[in-house]
Motif scaffolding. Structure first.
Motif, short mmCIF file in Angstrom:
data_model
loop_
_atom_site.label_atom_id
_atom_site.label_comp_id
_atom_site.label_asym_id
_atom_site.label_seq_id
_atom_site.Cartn_x
_atom_site.Cartn_y
_atom_site.Cartn_z
N ASP A 1 0.76 -1.19 0.05
CA ASP A 1 0.03 -0.01 0.21
C ASP A 1 0.84 1.27 -0.05
N LYS A 2 1.82 1.34 0.86
CA LYS A 2 2.82 2.44 1.00
C LYS A 2 3.65 2.57 -0.51
N ARG A 3 3.88 1.51 -1.10
CA ARG A 3 4.54 1.49 -2.39
C ARG A 3 3.88 2.13 -3.38
N ILE A 4 2.57 1.68 -3.43
CA ILE A 4 1.72 2.21 -4.38
C ILE A 4 1.42 3.81 -4.03
N GLU A 5 1.40 4.07 -3.02
CA GLU A 5 1.00 5.29 -2.59
C GLU A 5 2.17 6.53 -2.96
N LEU A 6 3.36 5.96 -2.79
CA LEU A 6 4.58 6.51 -2.88
C LEU A 6 4.48 6.89 -4.58
N TYR A 7 4.32 5.75 -5.37
CA TYR A 7 4.14 6.10 -6.87
C TYR A 7 3.19 6.84 -7.42
N LYS A 8 2.05 7.00 -6.47
CA LYS A 8 1.12 7.99 -6.81
C LYS A 8 1.45 9.41 -6.70
N VAL A 9 2.37 9.57 -5.61
CA VAL A 9 2.80 10.93 -5.37
C VAL A 9 3.89 11.17 -6.46
N ALA A 10 4.57 10.42 -7.09
CA ALA A 10 5.44 10.63 -8.19
C ALA A 10 4.64 11.16 -9.45
N ILE A 11 3.52 10.23 -9.44
CA ILE A 11 2.75 10.51 -10.87
C ILE A 11 1.94 11.91 -10.66
N GLU A 12 1.62 12.34 -9.43
CA GLU A 12 1.06 13.55 -9.24
C GLU A 12 1.97 14.92 -9.40
N ASN A 13 3.33 14.61 -9.11
CA ASN A 13 4.22 15.46 -9.52
C ASN A 13 5.11 15.57 -10.84
N ASN A 14 4.30 14.63 -11.77
CA ASN A 14 4.49 14.62 -13.25
C ASN A 14 6.17 14.24 -13.13
N VAL A 15 6.53 13.14 -12.69
CA VAL A 15 7.88 12.48 -12.98
C VAL A 15 7.85 12.09 -14.24
N ARG A 16 9.09 12.02 -14.96
CA ARG A 16 8.79 11.90 -16.41
C ARG A 16 8.41 10.17 -16.41
N TYR A 17 9.12 9.49 -15.68
CA TYR A 17 8.74 7.90 -15.90
C TYR A 17 8.74 7.33 -14.39
N ILE A 18 7.78 6.29 -14.22
CA ILE A 18 7.86 5.51 -12.96
C ILE A 18 7.96 3.90 -13.68
N ASP A 19 8.78 3.08 -12.91
CA ASP A 19 8.83 1.75 -13.29
C ASP A 19 8.40 0.96 -12.59
N VAL A 20 7.19 0.06 -12.68
CA VAL A 20 6.59 -0.83 -11.79
C VAL A 20 6.48 -2.14 -12.69
N GLU A 21 6.54 -3.22 -11.91
CA GLU A 21 6.60 -4.66 -12.31
C GLU A 21 5.31 -4.97 -13.09
N LEU A 22 5.56 -5.86 -14.07
CA LEU A 22 4.54 -6.73 -14.65
C LEU A 22 3.78 -7.60 -13.79
N LYS A 23 4.43 -8.11 -12.73
CA LYS A 23 3.94 -9.08 -11.60
C LYS A 23 3.27 -8.41 -10.48
N GLU A 24 3.23 -7.08 -10.69
CA GLU A 24 2.64 -6.12 -9.63
C GLU A 24 1.15 -6.05 -9.92
N LYS A 25 0.24 -6.77 -9.19
CA LYS A 25 -1.18 -6.71 -9.29
C LYS A 25 -1.85 -5.43 -9.46
N ARG A 26 -1.26 -4.39 -8.96
CA ARG A 26 -1.98 -3.07 -8.97
C ARG A 26 -1.26 -1.99 -10.02
N ASN A 27 -0.80 -2.73 -10.96
CA ASN A 27 -0.01 -1.73 -11.94
C ASN A 27 -1.07 -1.12 -12.66
N ARG A 28 -2.26 -1.76 -12.87
CA ARG A 28 -3.30 -0.91 -13.85
C ARG A 28 -3.92 0.19 -13.12
N GLU A 29 -3.92 -0.16 -11.52
CA GLU A 29 -4.41 1.05 -10.74
C GLU A 29 -3.55 2.30 -10.87
#
Length: 220
Positions: A69-97
């Motif tokens: 949950d914390k990892r996904i929330e940190l990724y969302k912070v990065a997205i909200e701040n328009n970082v150029r890219y994030i890298d998340v695994e194919l095996k991560e069940k919440r990647n579509r989220e």
């Protein structure tokens, strides 16, 4: 495009390393999973740099062992701040989220969906299948696989060429170094190079050496 991974234990050291790396590279990858402490304000700060933010889970060869949950929330912070890219695994069940979240907040962040295999390089058809699955989810497919023989090198480069401009393809290990040099010529969006003997995966070539190789190739 050359990307230097930043593998430091604190955001302070990471920012210093990033400043140096960006003098010779096009972009950096902040391996946030290396941080001893990860705070949302740190994500906001590093998102200002031309970068990939990666919080690699331990089950995919990374160092992050906190809550998902914390990892996904940190990724969302990065997205909200328009970082150029994030890298998340194919095996991560919440990647579509994360993709849906990016779309809902109208972020400019591109999402890399990645696959890592530290033992072998799957067959050409298997790699094609992996990248196709990644591109059904995110903007860019990525695979990093261990190269054990010459056929593996060919398979990595063939798959990169098949998805030219849509993929990051990497052959790891000593035998995979050729893919790190030639990958961008075949259509890989970027290649990773180490700096000051700090690498995030086996077989990364020093950034200055890689740039010299490219110079020699271009002049020949």
């Amino acid at each position: 495009m050359i990307c230097v991974p930043i593998v430091e234990e604190s955001v302070e050291k990471a920012l210093i390393s990033a400043e140096r790396a960006l003098e010779v590279a096009d972009i950096v990858e902040f391996r946030v999973d290396y941080f001893k402490e990860i705070r949302e304000e740190d994500i906001v700060e590093i998102a200002k740099y031309p970068s990939i933010i990666t919080i690699r889970a331990h089950w995919e060869g990374g160092k992050y062992r906190g809550s998902d949950d914390k990892r996904i929330e940190l990724y969302k912070v990065a997205i909200e701040n328009n970082v150029r890219y994030i890298d998340v695994e194919l095996k991560e069940k919440r990647n579509r989220e994360l993709v849906d979240f990016r779309d809902n907040v109208n972020s400019k962040t591109k999402i890399v969906i990645s696959y890592h295999n530290f033992k072998e390089t799957p067959s050409y058809n298997k790699l094609l299948d992996i990248v196709n699955k990644e591109l059904q989810i995110g903007d860019i497919g990525k695979f990093a696989t261990m190269v054990n023989n010459n056929r593996d090198i060919l398979n990595v480069l063939r798959v990169i060429q098949e998805f030219e401009g849509k993929v990051i393809g990497i052959g790891m290990g000593k035998k995979g170094k050729l893919t790190r040099i030639l990958g961008t010529y075949f259509g890989s969006i970027l290649t990773f190079a180490s700096m000051e003997n700090k690498s995030s995966a086996p077989g990364q070539i020093d950034v200055e050496m890689l740039k010299e190789i490219y110079r020699l190739i271009s002049e020949s």
